[in-house]
Design an enzyme around this catalytic site. Sequence first.
Site, PDB file in Angstrom:
ATOM      1  N   PRO A  10       0.917  -1.080   0.094  1.00  0.00           N
ATOM      2  CA  PRO A  10      -0.003   0.072  -0.042  1.00  0.00           C
ATOM      3  C   PRO A  10       0.943   1.303  -0.113  1.00  0.00           C
ATOM      4  O   PRO A  10       1.825   1.305   0.736  1.00  0.00           O
ATOM      5  CB  PRO A  10      -0.776  -0.200   1.403  1.00  0.00           C
ATOM      6  CG  PRO A  10      -0.951  -1.570   1.485  1.00  0.00           C
ATOM      7  CD  PRO A  10       0.505  -2.170   0.907  1.00  0.00           C
ATOM      8  N   GLU A  11       0.557   2.115  -0.841  1.00  0.00           N
ATOM      9  CA  GLU A  11       1.382   3.512  -1.036  1.00  0.00           C
ATOM     10  C   GLU A  11       0.517   4.581  -0.553  1.00  0.00           C
ATOM     11  O   GLU A  11      -0.731   4.333  -0.024  1.00  0.00           O
ATOM     12  CB  GLU A  11       1.896   3.499  -2.588  1.00  0.00           C
ATOM     13  CG  GLU A  11       2.557   2.370  -3.119  1.00  0.00           C
ATOM     14  CD  GLU A  11       3.065   2.303  -4.302  1.00  0.00           C
ATOM     15  OE1 GLU A  11       3.159   3.540  -5.081  1.00  0.00           O
ATOM     16  OE2 GLU A  11       3.288   1.319  -5.087  1.00  0.00           O
TER      17      GLU A  11
END
Length: 265
Positions: A2-3
């Site tokens: 997840p960014e």
Amino acid sequence: MPELPEVETVRRMLAPVVTGRRLLGLEHDDPARYAAAEAAVGRRVRALRRRGKYLIFALTGGLELVVHLGMSGSLRLDEGTHTRARLEFEGVPVFFNDPRRFGKLRAVPAGDYRALPTLARMGPEPLTRGFTARAFAARLARTARPLKPALLSQEPVAGLGNIYADEALWKARLHPARPANALAPDEVRRLHRAVRAVLRRAVDRGGSTLGDGAYTRPDGEPGYFQIEHAVYGRAGEACPRCGRTIERLVLGGRSTHVCPRCQRR
């Protein structure tokens, strides 16, 4: 992993749920990854913030609960097959699901990130006024590393990972192997605009949920920005801008996707 867009989506959905509530308990199955968060029990959530790819629960008593989702982690409002920790807020349980077990929770004195070196040296937030083209150029000028590894270091700008670095570099027409300190002023400005545009659009779309379904929003729904990926994960397909076949290469140990015509080295 997840960014920024995925973590920001989680923050926006969880903030109204947990803010003002006390953390009554923490149950987990892995002391090495979660025991460092136990000091947060009994504290009330003052705010839920995000810094790069980290979620930060600002707590009463001068503590912060820092959450890193790792490669496959998600904070959910329902229990899942891979639930590793349960955070019992007043009237609301929040479940930390993590199939690959790379995520971590840690309670620290507010602002003391010595145990989290990536967070401590992180660059500016890309969707704030503090992220200016001039400051971005100064940070890129400090390193001769290839552009993509430099961006992934989190030092020139916070929150970019493999997906959004590829997308921003494609949008800016820059090859990811170019030395970071060799960009012309106009190229830096193009990349600065591209980073902001890509991340804004991805946040609007709830982030990217890839084929393995690792990332989902707290309500269990996927993100939708993957539908709009221009190059990431599209090796062998046509570039949406020029029609040339997108190529995959390995740079700094990471899969990287480029259009050989739009992003000449």
